[in-house]
Design a protein around this motif. Sequence first.
Motif, PDB file in Angstrom:
ATOM      1  N   ASP A  90       1.671  10.267   2.631  1.00 36.24           N
ATOM      2  CA  ASP A  90       1.527  10.462   4.067  1.00 36.24           C
ATOM      3  C   ASP A  90       0.205   9.938   4.625  1.00 36.24           C
ATOM      4  O   ASP A  90      -0.088  10.114   5.814  1.00 36.24           O
ATOM      5  CB  ASP A  90       1.653  11.955   4.406  1.00 36.24           C
ATOM      6  N   LEU A  91      -0.595   9.308   3.785  1.00 36.99           N
ATOM      7  CA  LEU A  91      -1.880   8.792   4.246  1.00 36.99           C
ATOM      8  C   LEU A  91      -1.655   7.692   5.291  1.00 36.99           C
ATOM      9  O   LEU A  91      -0.818   6.809   5.112  1.00 36.99           O
ATOM     10  CB  LEU A  91      -2.676   8.225   3.072  1.00 36.99           C
ATOM     11  N   GLU A  92      -2.416   7.770   6.365  1.00 35.96           N
ATOM     12  CA  GLU A  92      -2.249   6.823   7.467  1.00 35.96           C
ATOM     13  C   GLU A  92      -2.711   5.419   7.069  1.00 35.96           C
ATOM     14  O   GLU A  92      -3.710   5.246   6.376  1.00 35.96           O
ATOM     15  CB  GLU A  92      -3.043   7.285   8.690  1.00 35.96           C
ATOM     16  N   ILE A  93      -1.958   4.413   7.514  1.00 34.83           N
ATOM     17  CA  ILE A  93      -2.342   3.010   7.344  1.00 34.83           C
ATOM     18  C   ILE A  93      -2.494   2.401   8.732  1.00 34.83           C
ATOM     19  O   ILE A  93      -1.595   2.492   9.567  1.00 34.83           O
ATOM     20  CB  ILE A  93      -1.302   2.224   6.528  1.00 34.83           C
ATOM     21  N   VAL A  94      -3.642   1.791   8.980  1.00 35.34           N
ATOM     22  CA  VAL A  94      -3.968   1.241  10.300  1.00 35.34           C
ATOM     23  C   VAL A  94      -4.157  -0.265  10.169  1.00 35.34           C
ATOM     24  O   VAL A  94      -4.893  -0.737   9.287  1.00 35.34           O
ATOM     25  CB  VAL A  94      -5.267   1.872  10.862  1.00 35.34           C
ATOM     26  N   LYS A  95      -3.511  -1.018  11.059  1.00 37.72           N
ATOM     27  CA  LYS A  95      -3.623  -2.482  11.033  1.00 37.72           C
ATOM     28  C   LYS A  95      -4.562  -2.967  12.141  1.00 37.72           C
ATOM     29  O   LYS A  95      -4.435  -2.559  13.293  1.00 37.72           O
ATOM     30  CB  LYS A  95      -2.234  -3.115  11.176  1.00 37.72           C
ATOM     31  N   SER A  96      -5.465  -3.846  11.774  1.00 37.33           N
ATOM     32  CA  SER A  96      -6.414  -4.407  12.747  1.00 37.33           C
ATOM     33  C   SER A  96      -5.680  -5.228  13.801  1.00 37.33           C
ATOM     34  O   SER A  96      -4.704  -5.929  13.509  1.00 37.33           O
ATOM     35  CB  SER A  96      -7.435  -5.285  12.024  1.00 37.33           C
ATOM     36  N   ASP A  97      -6.184  -5.129  15.031  1.00 36.77           N
ATOM     37  CA  ASP A  97      -5.597  -5.911  16.120  1.00 36.77           C
ATOM     38  C   ASP A  97      -6.473  -7.100  16.507  1.00 36.77           C
ATOM     39  O   ASP A  97      -6.284  -7.716  17.545  1.00 36.77           O
ATOM     40  CB  ASP A  97      -5.365  -5.022  17.342  1.00 36.77           C
ATOM     41  N   ILE A  98      -7.446  -7.446  15.651  1.00 36.40           N
ATOM     42  CA  ILE A  98      -8.293  -8.594  15.929  1.00 36.40           C
ATOM     43  C   ILE A  98      -7.488  -9.879  15.771  1.00 36.40           C
ATOM     44  O   ILE A  98      -6.835 -10.077  14.746  1.00 36.40           O
ATOM     45  CB  ILE A  98      -9.503  -8.620  14.974  1.00 36.40           C
ATOM     46  N   PRO A  99      -7.492 -10.764  16.760  1.00 35.31           N
ATOM     47  CA  PRO A  99      -6.699 -12.007  16.701  1.00 35.31           C
ATOM     48  C   PRO A  99      -7.363 -13.093  15.863  1.00 35.31           C
ATOM     49  O   PRO A  99      -7.653 -14.180  16.332  1.00 35.31           O
ATOM     50  CB  PRO A  99      -6.595 -12.413  18.165  1.00 35.31           C
ATOM     51  N   TYR A 100      -7.593 -12.769  14.602  1.00 37.29           N
ATOM     52  CA  TYR A 100      -8.220 -13.715  13.686  1.00 37.29           C
ATOM     53  C   TYR A 100      -7.428 -13.666  12.397  1.00 37.29           C
ATOM     54  O   TYR A 100      -7.131 -12.593  11.884  1.00 37.29           O
ATOM     55  CB  TYR A 100      -9.671 -13.317  13.423  1.00 37.29           C
ATOM     56  N   LEU A 132       0.825  -1.206   0.000  1.00 40.21           N
ATOM     57  CA  LEU A 132       0.000   0.000   0.000  1.00 40.21           C
ATOM     58  C   LEU A 132       0.856   1.251   0.000  1.00 40.21           C
ATOM     59  O   LEU A 132       0.502   2.263  -0.641  1.00 40.21           O
ATOM     60  CB  LEU A 132      -0.933  -0.010   1.212  1.00 40.21           C
ATOM     61  N   ARG A 133       1.983   1.230   0.702  1.00 34.67           N
ATOM     62  CA  ARG A 133       2.889   2.389   0.712  1.00 34.67           C
ATOM     63  C   ARG A 133       3.384   2.688  -0.706  1.00 34.67           C
ATOM     64  O   ARG A 133       3.482   3.852  -1.112  1.00 34.67           O
ATOM     65  CB  ARG A 133       4.079   2.122   1.636  1.00 34.67           C
ATOM     66  N   CYS A 134       3.685   1.632  -1.463  1.00 38.18           N
ATOM     67  CA  CYS A 134       4.116   1.829  -2.852  1.00 38.18           C
ATOM     68  C   CYS A 134       3.009   2.490  -3.670  1.00 38.18           C
ATOM     69  O   CYS A 134       3.251   3.415  -4.450  1.00 38.18           O
ATOM     70  CB  CYS A 134       4.510   0.491  -3.479  1.00 38.18           C
ATOM     71  N   LEU A 135       1.794   1.994  -3.493  1.00 40.48           N
ATOM     72  CA  LEU A 135       0.653   2.565  -4.217  1.00 40.48           C
ATOM     73  C   LEU A 135       0.455   4.030  -3.842  1.00 40.48           C
ATOM     74  O   LEU A 135       0.297   4.895  -4.730  1.00 40.48           O
ATOM     75  CB  LEU A 135      -0.610   1.776  -3.918  1.00 40.48           C
ATOM     76  N   LEU A 136       0.434   4.331  -2.554  1.00 40.86           N
ATOM     77  CA  LEU A 136       0.160   5.697  -2.094  1.00 40.86           C
ATOM     78  C   LEU A 136       1.221   6.678  -2.578  1.00 40.86           C
ATOM     79  O   LEU A 136       0.909   7.822  -2.929  1.00 40.86           O
ATOM     80  CB  LEU A 136       0.065   5.714  -0.563  1.00 40.86           C
ATOM     81  N   LYS A 137       2.471   6.237  -2.623  1.00 38.24           N
ATOM     82  CA  LYS A 137       3.538   7.097  -3.134  1.00 38.24           C
ATOM     83  C   LYS A 137       3.325   7.380  -4.618  1.00 38.24           C
ATOM     84  O   LYS A 137       3.490   8.516  -5.085  1.00 38.24           O
ATOM     85  CB  LYS A 137       4.896   6.434  -2.920  1.00 38.24           C
ATOM     86  N   THR A 138       2.895   6.359  -5.366  1.00 39.65           N
ATOM     87  CA  THR A 138       2.693   6.493  -6.810  1.00 39.65           C
ATOM     88  C   THR A 138       1.581   7.484  -7.133  1.00 39.65           C
ATOM     89  O   THR A 138       1.674   8.241  -8.107  1.00 39.65           O
ATOM     90  CB  THR A 138       2.347   5.129  -7.430  1.00 39.65           C
ATOM     91  N   ILE A 139       0.521   7.512  -6.310  1.00 36.84           N
ATOM     92  CA  ILE A 139      -0.639   8.364  -6.617  1.00 36.84           C
ATOM     93  C   ILE A 139      -0.610   9.682  -5.849  1.00 36.84           C
ATOM     94  O   ILE A 139      -1.593  10.424  -5.845  1.00 36.84           O
ATOM     95  CB  ILE A 139      -1.959   7.620  -6.349  1.00 36.84           C
ATOM     96  N   GLY A 140       0.501   9.980  -5.194  1.00 36.91           N
ATOM     97  CA  GLY A 140       0.660  11.275  -4.541  1.00 36.91           C
ATOM     98  C   GLY A 140       0.046  11.385  -3.163  1.00 36.91           C
ATOM     99  O   GLY A 140      -0.265  12.491  -2.709  1.00 36.91           O
TER     100      GLY A 140
END
Length: 260
Positions: A248-258, A237-245
């Motif tokens: 700095d958009l935040e990326i949040v990872k779920s903490d659900i244990p599944y 996703l970082r690669c994608l976000l850099k490509t489309i300008g």
Amino acid sequence: MAETLFHYTDIGAVSSILRNKKFWLTHVEFLNDSEELHDGIKHIKECLLRMERISGLELPELKSLSFIVGSLGKLFDSKYEASPLFTCSFSRSRNLLSQWRAYGNFAIEFDRETIESDFDLYECLYESNDKELEARRLIDAIHCRLANLSDGAGDDEVDAALEKYFEVVYSVGKFKNSHFSAEREVRIVRGVGADSINYRAKNDYLVPYVEATFNISAVKAIHIGPIADQCLAERSLRCLLKTIGLPDLEIVKSDIPYRS
């Protein structure tokens, strides 16, 4: 604190939405809820029929109610080509396991106020009492407009009546089965002409959809669901976000244990 909405989907849709700045609105007959439209039309028709049975109504009022009943009856009975309503769904629930499992392992978080500057949003209703109250509110609004129309009504009066009528039609999409209440759904609902419809393949059939451009500044974050390799997903996703300008958009990872 500003309210945010979450569009749960898969990684391919995340890429398409962000790169093209467009939502895909799916035809309501092709959504997961098999009662889409039918539940809303049922409540509105029941409200209309109760009003028709009320004694003391004047002839214009009876004609108004009969027109609405007949019109919605055709909407209910017709095939999807005759009543194309399209919707894009959002959830007010953050990091909801049932959403991850049903719609995909990613979610785009949007600022609600920014979305509302371009689209009318409809809060879904799940409880019977709420549905009955909303049905009566909608019917009262259009009923008054239609009952007061005369043969010599001006364009403004006709336009106002039509606006209320289409409010009823689009609002049909907010009535949802109570089993979906955890989704806390908010949706865009639109009607379009057949020449605006696109199609995408799903399993062994085609899903009709239309595109709607949105303001990219509405995007607040990308959420990664409970998948096995969240770190690799984040790097992609970082690669994608850099490509489309949008580096700095935040990326949040779920903490659900599944782990899906």
